[in-house]
Design a protein around this motif. Sequence first.
Motif, PDB file in Angstrom:
ATOM      1  N   PHE A 126       0.796  -1.079   0.011  1.00 48.58           N
ATOM      2  CA  PHE A 126       0.063   0.059   0.039  1.00 48.58           C
ATOM      3  C   PHE A 126       1.020   1.231  -0.075  1.00 48.58           C
ATOM      4  O   PHE A 126       0.577   2.265  -0.757  1.00 48.58           O
ATOM      5  CB  PHE A 126      -0.974  -0.107   1.167  1.00 48.58           C
ATOM      6  CG  PHE A 126      -1.770   1.500   1.387  1.00 48.58           C
ATOM      7  CD1 PHE A 126      -2.871   1.530   0.522  1.00 48.58           C
ATOM      8  CD2 PHE A 126      -1.531   2.212   2.353  1.00 48.58           C
ATOM      9  CE1 PHE A 126      -3.460   2.550   0.497  1.00 48.58           C
ATOM     10  CE2 PHE A 126      -2.348   3.276   2.509  1.00 48.58           C
ATOM     11  CZ  PHE A 126      -3.098   3.734   1.593  1.00 48.58           C
ATOM     12  N   GLY A 127       1.928   1.205   0.840  1.00 45.38           N
ATOM     13  CA  GLY A 127       2.891   2.396   0.985  1.00 45.38           C
ATOM     14  C   GLY A 127       3.492   2.484  -0.521  1.00 45.38           C
ATOM     15  O   GLY A 127       3.662   3.636  -0.937  1.00 45.38           O
TER      16      GLY A 127
ATOM     17  N   GLY B  55      -7.065   0.825  -2.483  1.00 45.88           N
ATOM     18  CA  GLY B  55      -6.150   1.141  -3.193  1.00 45.88           C
ATOM     19  C   GLY B  55      -5.802  -0.219  -4.024  1.00 45.88           C
ATOM     20  O   GLY B  55      -5.288   0.093  -5.348  1.00 45.88           O
ATOM     21  N   LEU B  56      -5.720  -1.123  -3.374  1.00 46.10           N
ATOM     22  CA  LEU B  56      -4.857  -2.367  -3.692  1.00 46.10           C
ATOM     23  C   LEU B  56      -5.876  -2.717  -4.760  1.00 46.10           C
ATOM     24  O   LEU B  56      -5.583  -3.476  -5.891  1.00 46.10           O
ATOM     25  CB  LEU B  56      -4.857  -3.473  -2.667  1.00 46.10           C
ATOM     26  CG  LEU B  56      -3.497  -3.430  -1.843  1.00 46.10           C
ATOM     27  CD1 LEU B  56      -3.496  -4.193  -0.631  1.00 46.10           C
ATOM     28  CD2 LEU B  56      -2.192  -3.121  -2.458  1.00 46.10           C
ATOM     29  N   ALA B  58      -8.086  -1.187  -6.857  1.00 48.12           N
ATOM     30  CA  ALA B  58      -7.777  -0.398  -8.103  1.00 48.12           C
ATOM     31  C   ALA B  58      -6.432  -0.919  -8.768  1.00 48.12           C
ATOM     32  O   ALA B  58      -6.519  -0.912 -10.018  1.00 48.12           O
ATOM     33  CB  ALA B  58      -7.678   1.048  -7.676  1.00 48.12           C
ATOM     34  N   ARG B  59      -5.375  -1.345  -8.108  1.00 48.13           N
ATOM     35  CA  ARG B  59      -4.354  -1.705  -8.797  1.00 48.13           C
ATOM     36  C   ARG B  59      -4.403  -2.918  -9.317  1.00 48.13           C
ATOM     37  O   ARG B  59      -3.356  -3.547 -10.171  1.00 48.13           O
ATOM     38  CB  ARG B  59      -2.953  -1.509  -7.911  1.00 48.13           C
ATOM     39  CG  ARG B  59      -2.534  -0.322  -7.329  1.00 48.13           C
ATOM     40  CD  ARG B  59      -2.431   0.715  -8.628  1.00 48.13           C
ATOM     41  NE  ARG B  59      -1.145   0.195  -9.147  1.00 48.13           N
ATOM     42  CZ  ARG B  59      -0.134   0.840  -9.737  1.00 48.13           C
ATOM     43  NH1 ARG B  59      -0.185   2.318  -9.171  1.00 48.13           N
ATOM     44  NH2 ARG B  59       0.753   0.611 -10.489  1.00 48.13           N
ATOM     45  N   PHE B  60      -5.268  -3.722  -8.783  1.00 49.87           N
ATOM     46  CA  PHE B  60      -5.501  -5.262  -9.328  1.00 49.87           C
ATOM     47  C   PHE B  60      -6.379  -5.288 -10.545  1.00 49.87           C
ATOM     48  O   PHE B  60      -6.322  -6.078 -11.437  1.00 49.87           O
ATOM     49  CB  PHE B  60      -6.191  -5.980  -8.084  1.00 49.87           C
ATOM     50  CG  PHE B  60      -6.354  -7.355  -8.440  1.00 49.87           C
ATOM     51  CD1 PHE B  60      -5.616  -8.136  -9.115  1.00 49.87           C
ATOM     52  CD2 PHE B  60      -7.390  -7.947  -7.766  1.00 49.87           C
ATOM     53  CE1 PHE B  60      -5.545  -9.517  -9.173  1.00 49.87           C
ATOM     54  CE2 PHE B  60      -7.545  -9.585  -7.857  1.00 49.87           C
ATOM     55  CZ  PHE B  60      -6.668 -10.052  -8.844  1.00 49.87           C
ATOM     56  N   TRP B  61      -6.885  -3.915 -10.746  1.00 57.61           N
ATOM     57  CA  TRP B  61      -7.929  -4.155 -11.821  1.00 57.61           C
ATOM     58  C   TRP B  61      -7.579  -4.174 -13.079  1.00 57.61           C
ATOM     59  O   TRP B  61      -8.324  -4.647 -13.860  1.00 57.61           O
ATOM     60  CB  TRP B  61      -8.717  -2.691 -11.573  1.00 57.61           C
ATOM     61  CG  TRP B  61      -9.925  -2.607 -12.374  1.00 57.61           C
ATOM     62  CD1 TRP B  61     -10.215  -1.657 -13.592  1.00 57.61           C
ATOM     63  CD2 TRP B  61     -11.353  -3.390 -12.503  1.00 57.61           C
ATOM     64  NE1 TRP B  61     -11.390  -1.898 -14.161  1.00 57.61           N
ATOM     65  CE2 TRP B  61     -12.046  -2.831 -13.333  1.00 57.61           C
ATOM     66  CE3 TRP B  61     -11.573  -4.335 -11.659  1.00 57.61           C
ATOM     67  CZ2 TRP B  61     -13.331  -3.515 -13.813  1.00 57.61           C
ATOM     68  CZ3 TRP B  61     -13.002  -4.971 -12.003  1.00 57.61           C
ATOM     69  CH2 TRP B  61     -13.699  -4.465 -12.974  1.00 57.61           C
ATOM     70  N   PRO B  62      -6.333  -3.725 -13.501  1.00 55.82           N
ATOM     71  CA  PRO B  62      -5.973  -3.619 -15.017  1.00 55.82           C
ATOM     72  C   PRO B  62      -6.020  -5.326 -15.443  1.00 55.82           C
ATOM     73  O   PRO B  62      -6.217  -5.651 -16.404  1.00 55.82           O
ATOM     74  CB  PRO B  62      -4.735  -3.010 -15.148  1.00 55.82           C
ATOM     75  CG  PRO B  62      -4.668  -2.129 -13.973  1.00 55.82           C
ATOM     76  CD  PRO B  62      -5.594  -2.804 -13.176  1.00 55.82           C
ATOM     77  N   ILE B  63      -5.378  -6.068 -14.669  1.00 55.12           N
ATOM     78  CA  ILE B  63      -5.246  -7.399 -15.096  1.00 55.12           C
ATOM     79  C   ILE B  63      -6.513  -8.271 -14.970  1.00 55.12           C
ATOM     80  O   ILE B  63      -6.591  -9.226 -15.729  1.00 55.12           O
ATOM     81  CB  ILE B  63      -4.291  -8.065 -14.059  1.00 55.12           C
ATOM     82  CG1 ILE B  63      -3.824  -9.323 -14.729  1.00 55.12           C
ATOM     83  CG2 ILE B  63      -4.905  -8.550 -12.539  1.00 55.12           C
ATOM     84  CD1 ILE B  63      -2.395 -10.226 -13.980  1.00 55.12           C
ATOM     85  N   ASP B 297       2.880  -5.579 -12.470  1.00 50.64           N
ATOM     86  CA  ASP B 297       2.716  -4.859 -11.106  1.00 50.64           C
ATOM     87  C   ASP B 297       1.160  -5.256 -10.615  1.00 50.64           C
ATOM     88  O   ASP B 297       0.892  -5.393  -9.432  1.00 50.64           O
ATOM     89  CB  ASP B 297       2.624  -3.283 -11.285  1.00 50.64           C
ATOM     90  CG  ASP B 297       1.917  -2.966 -12.448  1.00 50.64           C
ATOM     91  OD1 ASP B 297       1.662  -3.721 -13.421  1.00 50.64           O
ATOM     92  OD2 ASP B 297       1.672  -1.814 -12.261  1.00 50.64           O
ATOM     93  N   ALA B 298       0.256  -5.187 -11.658  1.00 55.94           N
ATOM     94  CA  ALA B 298      -1.259  -5.609 -11.270  1.00 55.94           C
ATOM     95  C   ALA B 298      -1.225  -7.089 -10.692  1.00 55.94           C
ATOM     96  O   ALA B 298      -1.967  -7.020  -9.512  1.00 55.94           O
ATOM     97  CB  ALA B 298      -1.905  -5.529 -12.592  1.00 55.94           C
TER      98      ALA B 298
END
Lengths: 286, 331
Positions: A126-127, B55-56, B58-63, B297-298
Amino acid sequence: MKKHWHRRHIIEAFVKAVMIFSFIIVAGSLGLILWTVISRGLPALTWSMVSQTPKGGFYLGKEGGILNAIIGSLYLAGGGTLIALLFSLPIALYLETYLGDSRRGQYVRLALDILWGIPSIVYGAFGFIVMLAFGLRASLLGGIIALALIELPIMTRAMDEVIRRMPADLEQAALALGSTRLEIATRVVTRQMLPGIVTAILLAFGRGIGDAAAVLFTAGYTDRIPASILQPAASLPLAVFFQLGMPYPEVQKRAYASALILTIIVLAISLGSRWIAGRLSKYVMK
Amino acid sequence: MDRQAIPVLTESQKMEGRKFRPSLTSRRKQDQTAGRVLFAVTLLPIALVTLITIGLAARFWPILKVYSFWDLVSGTVWKPQDGLFGFWPFISGTFWVTIVGAGLAIPPCILTALYLSEYARQSTRAIMKPLLDLLAAIPSVVYGVWGVIAIVPLVEKNIAPFFEKYLGFVPIFVSKNPTGYSILSGGIVLAVMIAPFIIAVTYEVLMTVSEGLRQASLAVGATQWQTIRSIILKQTMPGIIAAVVLGATRALGETMAVLMVVGNVPQVPRSIFDTAYPLPALIANNYGEMMSIPLYDAALLGAAFILLVIILIFNIASTLVLQRMLGKRWV
């Protein structure tokens, strides 16, 4: 009088033996850890380990020490603890003096319990996202923020636990004298519960300095002592981890010594907080 | 007598004196303003839980736009450079290590907590509490060092050959892995790590049983063990289960100590002597390269998200039970 042995007495004796045995196993394996770390770390521990930064070829077994990691860890955990304190003391005071056992207070406590259970690697990830969003590189600042997030629930919960133990009549006496809730929080609770608050701060500091997974993402690693909060910073847990991963026995020995240094720091904080709390409790109403 | 003369205050000193004796209205106002500010600060923990999850995610979403969630979770091949992101080896590895660790830790921990609360002398208890605090404070990387020095060789040279020889016909004891870096090593290290935690919480739960109940049971002639079995355990079972689950949740997310002893090979484990690659280790080992391959990264931040969701479920359930049991908190 002679004791008559019934079946239940035999079971009783057996169960008790099993319990004592498991007690010994638990205590023994924990003692074993300390013994392993001390017996392996102590022979490798030298003065230059704690007084020098890594020189050229340090990771191949040449000259140098881990001063960068010691200082880096103190910066990281110190900064994280300060930021966490800025938020957790108000939260703990508000929970007790304003919310008490109300429903809203319970929701906040549940949220804190949940935060407390989130593993540090998730805080690290998260950071990392937050740092990407702000365009920050791995730095002392990023590590401090990640550690502050990890320490916040630990510190707040510990403070909440002690503040709850404040004698109710003390608060009632203050209310009877016409104090407002804010005055009780700032002048009565913080004075009376100071030993517990200090213990909570040091507990969180100890957790922060021992954490590796979150700083791996956010603080990076460097052989230099950071000069500003935007530079990367080394940390002791990662120093242990990286050195242990090297294929050279000299470097691995230093990893054991680094682990010993880390353990000594953490145990010193833990014991020191007890001592300080004992000293401070002189100024507290019994 | 100079010192007792009544000082004559200047005008500015009088004003200053007023600051320390504000009127009731202004004190009330201060109290309320502080209440509002502090209330905002108190929302921080709740906001943080939400923010981390969103937050996590949202970053997971693309994959998730490329592969379905089910394909990712059940996929067994992990080749980021070929665009294959199967999480199953990591998810199953996480559970293998956690179950072995919790399984090893639970019986001795509960028995120890029972011993401390029912049998031990006051002096033993007084020593045990600070000792547990000390042990809980030892950083995970130190447990990892201990695992590498002591446990991995032990598993490699003693435990694995022993099981292979006498219990080799049981599938989960088959040892094909020539090193000691295995699920069992990770489990042993985890068991020792979560022991102080489980003991402390279980002990606290056991202490909620009233002394009168214990004495009543003993007074009608029950032995200690009969009292434990039919009174104490009966009353505290939900709390003990919650304590154990909470301990297991700690194990689930533990990164460094496990990473150092578990081998980190992305395969679906079949036996406790196989290597495993738990989710936290996956994230920690690969964060450096995650910007170099598309969707990597996703996938890694998605791994963090999956880990978070698993932990949140167990965590919330057991926290609610404990809050009820310990009586201090409820929701």
